[in-house]
Each structure stands twice: as C-alpha cells, then as structure tokens.
Enzyme design. Structure first.
Site, PDB file in Angstrom:
ATOM      1  N   CYS A  42      62.591  72.183  69.742  1.00  0.00           N
ATOM      2  CA  CYS A  42      62.441  71.954  71.243  1.00  0.00           C
ATOM      3  C   CYS A  42      63.588  72.397  71.976  1.00  0.00           C
ATOM      4  CB  CYS A  42      62.379  70.157  71.330  1.00  0.00           C
ATOM      5  SG  CYS A  42      63.719  69.523  70.529  1.00  0.00           S
ATOM      6  N   HIS A  50      72.973  72.626  82.423  1.00  0.00           N
ATOM      7  CA  HIS A  50      72.062  71.360  82.787  1.00  0.00           C
ATOM      8  C   HIS A  50      71.273  71.992  83.918  1.00  0.00           C
ATOM      9  CE1 HIS A  50      71.350  68.015  85.781  1.00  0.00           C
ATOM     10  NE2 HIS A  50      71.230  67.305  84.735  1.00  0.00           N
TER      11      HIS A  50
HETATM   12  C1  PEP Z   1      68.748  71.147  72.312  1.00  0.00           C
HETATM   13  O1  PEP Z   1      69.983  70.892  71.996  1.00  0.00           O
HETATM   14  O2  PEP Z   1      68.222  72.151  71.866  1.00  0.00           O
HETATM   15  C2  PEP Z   1      67.937  70.084  72.906  1.00  0.00           C
HETATM   16  C3  PEP Z   1      66.469  70.311  73.209  1.00  0.00           C
HETATM   17  O3  PEP Z   1      68.535  69.116  73.424  1.00  0.00           O
HETATM   18  P1  PEP Z   1      69.288  69.319  74.757  1.00  0.00           P
HETATM   19  O4  PEP Z   1      68.935  70.558  75.635  1.00  0.00           O
HETATM   20  O5  PEP Z   1      68.781  67.947  75.704  1.00  0.00           O
HETATM   21  O6  PEP Z   1      70.642  68.759  74.175  1.00  0.00           O
END
Ligand code: PEP
Ligand code: MG
Length: 573
Positions: A534, A158
C-alpha cells in the site's frame, strides 16, 4: 504520381500488417521510384495509444490482452486529470521545475495558508496553495485548491501523498523558491510573487509557469473504458487507497475491488472532530481522554459505515491512527485559545503540552502502533467504530460479505502487535457479543520497518495479513527521510548513484529483498497469509511487475494460496 502513391499505400499496409502496430515510416522518391528508408513503431500520446490499440483489436490484428500490453501505464494517469490547453502551453516557458508529485495541471491565484485557500475558493477564486510543506491541518485548504506547490518534500511527503489521494495536482520539493511565509511572498527565478498573483503548475512534469495557462478538463473516451475492462480479465487486481466515501465510490467505478488502505487520520480533521481530538491529546487523565474520544466515536463509526456502503460488500482494510500527535495540535493563537477555553486550561498550559510533543525525528518517533501502546483508548475507540459500523451495514445488507480488516501500522516487534491486537480483539469480541451479531474480522499489520521483515515469522503468528508500507520501508531501509530526500537526490542522479527516486520506484535490490524475506518467513508459519502493498510504489508499473513476480516466483503455490490478486492496493486516480 498516382502509381507511386498506390505503391506507397500498399507498402504501408504490408508493414503495418506485418508489425501489427502503427508505423512511423521514412521514404523518399527519386525519379518516380519509391524507396522505403526505415520503419519503426510510431511514438504516440496516451490518448492515441488507446485509440490505436482498440482499432487494432477491431481490425482483428491483435487480441484484447495484447492491446492492454501496448499501453504504457505511466501515461494513462495524464488522461484522468486536467491538462494545460495545448496551444497556450506552446507559448509558455517554465520558470522552474521540481518533483512531479501528483499529476494534472492547475492554474490559480497564489495563497499561502490553508485557511486562505478555503476562503478564496468559497468566493469562487481558483487558487494554488504554496507552502513550505503541508501538514494534516492543511487538508481542507488542499481540497479547496486547484494545485499545491511545496518548497520542501519528496514523492512521499505529506503534500505529495495527500494530493495524489485527492487527485489534485501537486509539485513538491521546489527548493529554488525563497519563501517568506510570514509576509505571504516568495522569490522564484528572480521574480517576487505575492498573494493573489497567478501561477500555473503541472504535476505531471513538475514544471512551474508564471501567470495564467488555461486548463482543460479530463475526458475519458470510450477506448479508455474498453482497455480498463480488458484489464479486469488479468490476474493482477487492484484495491484502492481511499479515506472518503466519495473517493471509494469513484475508485469502485474505475474498477477497484476493495480498499487496501484507509488512512484513518485523515478523518480526524473533518468538521469538529479535530477539536475533540485536540482535547484528547491535551487531556491529563484517562477520564478526560476517554470523554474526548467518545465524541469522535459516532463520527468515525459513521465514516466507516459510509465506506462499507460505498464498497458494497467488497473488502475494506482500515488502518489505525499512524501520524505523530503533534501533527494534530493547533498552531494558530486563536485555535490554541479555543482549545484552552474548552478544556478549562490556560493558553500557557496548552502551549506547554504542545511543546512537550515536539520531537526531533517525528517519523521515527511517537507514531504508528506506539500511539496505541501509550494510548490504548485510541485503538479501543477505533475498534468500536469499525465493528459497530460493520454490524450496522451487515444488518442492512445481509448478502454482503462484510469482514473488517483492521491494520496496525509501524510494527517492528511481534510483542507490539500482540499488545495492540489484544486490545482490538477484546474490544471487538465484546462489541460483537453485546450486539448478538455474527461477524468475522481480521487483524493484520503493515510491514514497514526492516526489523518486521526479518522477524516476519514471529509477526505472522499474530498477523492475519501483511501489507507492505513501502513508503516507510524505503525511508527506514535507506535511512533517508521521505520528506527531505528530495534535497539531495538530484546530486545522487548526477553522480549516477541513483537512476530513480527510490520513493517512487521500488528499490528491488534492498527493499525488495527485505520484502521477499518477509513473505518467505511470514508464509512459513501462515501459508494462507494475504500479502499486499500500500505504499506509493503500488502505482509504479515496474514496482508492480516486481511485486507480482516476487509473489509468484517465491510462492509458486496454487493461486488461491498465492493470492497474487491481493498484491496491489494502491490508489486509483
Ligand atoms: C507506507 O508507509 O508505505 C504507507 C502506506 O503508510 P503512510 O504513507 O501513511 O506512512
Ligand atoms: Mg507508513
């Protein structure tokens, strides 16, 4: 020896003209005779690299395209964040080193809670927030801090992800810290640190320093702008990961062509929304839940309107709520009491509800699309907010091409997507009809569970776009917790099992193969499928290169169908 000097300068020009790059030359002079010993391309700082590349273009030695390839993209990030004063840094020795989780340097007084960070910053103090780990509740305190240092966590925990999103310096996973949060102190390198002591951290190197090292702000010189302008001519285009209009606007200024990932959960912490959302979590009937969500709807709609405005008609992908609900519940006694009073419940009742949300493995627990399955009202509320915002902004800007992209997270089975998509489509169509509007929208999914990759042909029947969430995909493929892997990865490097952190640099062999499979299967049923990434890997040069080659080699289709431009959806600093 003016003649030798002349000869030397002549040879320098010859060599630099030949190699078309700045040379690092060794020479000697013996009995007035010049001997050249060796030459090689000179090492350079990020700032110097930009200057050299632009000078070579101006001198007609290289093309602008070549200039772009001469820059190591890993170094550019350092130019966009505050740095330690170079002279002061020379005199400092680090007391520890952990993960360089978010670039830039920070110097401030130690605080241990997000509330303290906010309060101290409000009275003009510079602070470094030191936590065991951070959670979404800490967002406001993280924003108020110069830097964030965590004891636990890896490159995609986080603190790391959020700090990179905010452009705030972060060093994570410093397990050498013996933390005593309750008494607001910790021990590091034999010294006990207390609230208010000065600490300096460097999120570009992961180094931690005792005391004050002054920082200097980032300056973007003209050459940086020139190189970035050169980049916009290339085939690879970039969207940003942004959750706030300010971030989106900044990213647009730096050339982002849209938002590839808006993590909507970050919006739930702004202002009073967290109170309403906590009421929704602790609601015991559908009516109570809907009433709480109704309070958030206009706020969320307002957020989305501002994002659409900031993007001026460029695409925006909005991801529906992803994290487990326990991340939103209060932990402080006073907040629990406030929630109990608001809901007409006792503190004990609220505590029982909070306890019931406890999960042993929250990352594999009640999160992602599972939230929409258990609480369809959340997906309904978010759909209304997205569609109403899009309709409003479209009304004000008829010439903008507003086509909401709604992204459902953590889908592993097409039936999950079907279930949530039905809610989204029914709600969206109702909204569009009621407004008498003409609005197209797309529903897609994140591909972040291995099962989704190997059943992507099923999923693509319902998903209009795929976006690889490689943070979770790496976590689930290796079975490594993205929050805890930092603890044992060093042993993996020592044992030569790993050369790199798979959460920072894509594992092309395993995770990459799953991605390749997903694209192949997905495009077999939907050739026009848009594909993006992403996860944090979207900011790593070698992973970018891999993704681009994957898209192009696997699908040597016409560029319009291939849409390599959609590959990169990562946050610009
Ligand atoms: C991922 O899991 O790569 C993502 C972009 O989502 P998060 O980091 O919010 O879980
Ligand atoms: Mg994810």
């Amino acid at each position: 020896m003016p003649e030798v000097y002349e000869q030397f300068v002549g040879i320098c020009h010859t060599l630099e003209d030949h190699y078309r790059d700045m040379q690092d030359m060794e020479f000697t002079i013996e009995d007035k005779k010049l001997y050249m010993l060796q030459t090689r391309n000179g090492k350079r700082t990020a700032k110097a690299a930009l200057k050299i590349a632009c000078d070579l273009v101006d001198e007609g030695m290289i093309t602008e395209e070549k200039a772009v390839t001469m820059i190591d993209p890993r170094n550019l990030d350092t130019l966009l964040h505050p740095q330690f004063d170079a002279d002061a840094l020379k005199k400092a020795a680090p007391v520890a080193q952990a993960l360089a989780a978010s670039p830039g340097a920070a110097c401030g007084k130690i605080v241990f809670t997000a509330d303290d960070a906010k309060a101290w910053a409000a009275r003009g103090e510079k602070v470094v927030l030191v936590r065991l780990e951070t959670s979404p509740e800490d967002i406001e305190g993280m924003k108020a801090s110069q830097g964030i240092l965590t004891v636990r966590g890896g490159m995609t925990s986080h603190a790391a992800v959020v700090a990179r999103g905010m452009g705030t310096c972060c060093v994570s996973g410093c397990s050498e810290i013996a933390m005593d949060e309750a008494n607001k102190k910790f021990v590091l390198a034999g010294k006990e640190y207390h609230e208010g002591d000065w600490l300096s951290i460097d999120g570009s190197t992961g180094k931690i320093y005792d005391g004050i090292i002054p920082t200097v702000d980032a300056t973007i010189a003209g050459e940086f702008g020139r190189i970035m302008a050169g980049l916009t001519n290339t085939e690879v285009k970039v969207r940003t990961n942004a959750d706030t209009p300010a971030d989106a606007k900044k990213a647009r200024e730096l050339g982002a062509e849209g938002i590839g990932l808006c993590r909507t959960e970050h919006m739930f912490f702004e202002g009073n929304r967290i109170d309403a959302f906590r009421e929704m979590i602790c609601a015991e009937t559908l009516e109570e839940r809907e009433a709480a969500l109704e309070k958030i709807l206009p706020e969320q709609q307002g957020d989305f309107e501002k994002l659409y405005e900031a993007l001026e008609g460029n695409p925006v992908t909005i991801r529906f709520l992803d994290p487990p609900l326990h991340e939103f519940v209060p932990t402080e006694e006073e907040d629990i009491k406030k929630l109990a009073d608001a809901q007409g419940k006792t503190v004990e009742q609220i505590k029982t509800i909070i306890d019931s949300l406890h999960e042993f493995n929250p990352m594999m627990g009640h999160r992602g699309c599972r939230l929409a399955v258990t609480y369809p009202e959340i997906a309904k509320m978010q759909t209304k907010a997205v569609i109403r915002a899009a309709i409003n902004v479209k009304k004000a800007h008829a010439d903008w091409n507003i086509c909401p992209e709604i992204m459902i997270p953590l889908v592993g089975d097409d039936k999950e997507l079907k279930f949530v998509k039905k809610i989204v489509v029914e709600t969206a169509d109702e909204e569009i009809k009621a407004a008498g509007a003409d609005l197209k929208y797309e529903v897609g999914t994140m591909i972040e569970i291995p099962r989704a990759c190997i059943t992507a042909d099923d999923i693509a029947k319902d998903a209009e776009f795929f976006c690889f969430g490689t943070n979770d995909l790496t976590q689930m493929t290796y079975g490594f917790s993205r929050d805890d892997a930092g603890k044992f990865l060093n042993a993996y490097y020592d044992a030569k099992i790993f050369e790199n952190d798979p959460f920072a640099k894509l594992d092309q062999v395993g995770v990459g193969r799953l991605m390749e499979t997903a694209i192949k299967l997905g495009k077999s049923v939907r050739p026009e499928l848009h594909v993006g990434i992403c996860g944090e890997h979207g900011g790593d040069p070698s992973s970018v290169e891999f993704c681009t080659s994957l898209a192009l080699t696997t699908f040597p289709a016409p560029r319009s169908a291939c849409r390599s431009r959609d590959w990169l959806r990562h946050r610009l600093p």
